[in-house]
Design an enzyme around this catalytic site. Structure first.
Site, short mmCIF file in Angstrom:
data_model
loop_
_atom_site.label_atom_id
_atom_site.label_comp_id
_atom_site.label_asym_id
_atom_site.label_seq_id
_atom_site.Cartn_x
_atom_site.Cartn_y
_atom_site.Cartn_z
N HIS A 146 27.33 27.72 21.11
CA HIS A 146 26.56 27.29 20.22
C HIS A 146 27.09 26.17 19.46
O HIS A 146 28.26 26.24 18.82
CB HIS A 146 25.87 28.43 19.24
N ASN A 161 23.50 20.45 14.90
CA ASN A 161 23.03 21.91 15.39
C ASN A 161 21.69 21.94 15.56
O ASN A 161 20.82 21.75 14.75
CB ASN A 161 23.63 22.82 14.08
N CYS A 206 19.25 30.81 15.92
CA CYS A 206 20.17 30.05 16.94
C CYS A 206 20.54 30.65 18.19
O CYS A 206 20.50 30.00 18.99
CB CYS A 206 21.36 29.80 16.31
#
Ligand code: UT7
Length: 330
Positions: A256, A286, A119
């Protein structure tokens, strides 16, 4: 031509790509035992984009986002000296995605490499590119985050399949001696077991049910949650202290997009109003390394960022465990 004083790079162009197909929480509730209320309350996600197996790959999405960023920057692609693509889900191991992007955008003078940092991949690629700019090795860089994460989602596991979506985002950076920039990146490999996905291609490994399950995203959600709400505010505070700024001086915190509650918790820890933490998680889920450039692109299109006068902090976290924060202007 390199500038006389090598400098960090200002974001001069942003682009993104999202697959067309929308999967809502109600769609997921038809596949696993879940419901819109639970997903919305626990994550802030209402829908996510799912790649079309007929046309979307990490490569194609990276290329589309990169083309849009180069167009937005209004530069001659031959000026680009470096292409870095962050992806943890490349459809080809080689040639690397950055080489495909280089070819597609005609960045014929660029060197290329990919970054796999899960990520925080985009932030890692961004910081790496900034260091190439600062060294004077290049003057203009193209940084991309592209993920086809739903290829690795087990749609029988309700604790993970609700979270992830697909997409790509990209930024063009150009050296600017007037730019304020700093970054801190951290890692804790000893704590990495809580988020894991094993490669299918491992000789000698029997394709047992357990092994096949390990080829999907496996996550201890609570452990990842606790890691994020503890380490993200800490790294941001450390970065602000290093740059002699306070959270009040920052216009926007671009985090994020993993879980609305994580972002709310970081805002609370930093004693900042939640409207300084823009979010699009409701519509994207996500998207791993693509989440930050996709959000930056949206904010530029809305006229919130992109005039060069906003102080921002970008921060991401994820598998590894890896995390970090960047402070700059956009
Ligand atoms: O990019 C970085 C990657 N990952 C993350 O950022 C993830 C961080 N973690 C999270 O976002 C959260 O931990 C989750 C959203 C994954 C889970 O939320 P939670 O509040 O930590 O839930 P939980 O795992 O503690 O589960 C609570 C309950 C459990 O039921 P019992 O044992 O209390 O009866 C779960 O079985 O909720 C159940 N549950 C669900 N119920 C309905 C878990 N998933 C679902 C679901 N729908 N999809």
């Amino acid at each position: 031509m390199n500038p006389s004083v090598p400098s960090y790079g200002r974001v001069i162009g942003i682009g993104s790509y999202l697959p067309e197909h929308i999967m809502t929480n109600d769609d997921l509730a038809k596949i696993v035992e879940t419901n819109d209320e639970w997903i919305t309350e626990r994550t802030g996600i209402k829908e996510r984009r799912i790649s079309d197996p007929e046309k979307d790959t990490s490569e194609s999405m990276a290329i589309e986002a990169a083309k849009r960023a180069v167009k937005d920057a209004g530069i001659d692609p031959k000026e680009i000296g470096l292409v870095v693509v962050a992806s943890t889900t490349p459809n080809v191991l080689f040639p690397v995605l950055s080489a495909s992007v280089q070819a597609a955008v005609d960045a014929d003078n660029a060197m290329c490499f990919d970054v796999n940092a899960a990520c925080p991949g985009f932030v890692t690629a961004f910081v790496t590119a900034q260091n190439y700019l600062k060294s004077g090795a290049v003057d203009t860089a193209l940084v991309v985050g592209a993920e086809n994460l739903t290829n690795y989602v087990n749609f029988e596991d309700r604790s993970t399949c609700i979270l992830f979506g697909d997409g790509a985002g990209a930024c063009v950076l150009k050296a600017d001696p007037k730019l304020q920039y700093d970054a801190i990146m951290r890692a804790a490999g000893k704590r990495g077991e809580c988020l894991r996905c094993e490669s299918y291609m491992q000789k000698g490994r029997e394709k047992t049910d357990d092994f096949l399950k390990s080829n999907y995203i496996n996550m201890d959600g609570q452990t990842v949650f606790k890691f994020a709400v503890t380490e993200v505010p800490k790294v941001i505070e450390d970065l602000l202290a290093r740059t002699c700024t306070t959270a009040d001086d920052i216009d926007y915190f671009i985090l994020h997009q993993a879980n609305r509650r994580i972002i709310e918790s970081v805002a609370k820890r930093l004693k900042q109003p939640i409207d300084k933490f823009p979010m699009n998680i409701e519509k994207t889920g996500n998207t791993s390394s693509a989440s930050i450039p996709i959000l930056l692109d949206e904010l530029k299109k809305e006229g919130i960022l992109g005039q060069g006068n906003k102080k921002i902090v970008i921060s991401s976290f994820g598998a590894g465990l890896l995390w970090g924060a960047v402070q700059t202007e956009i």
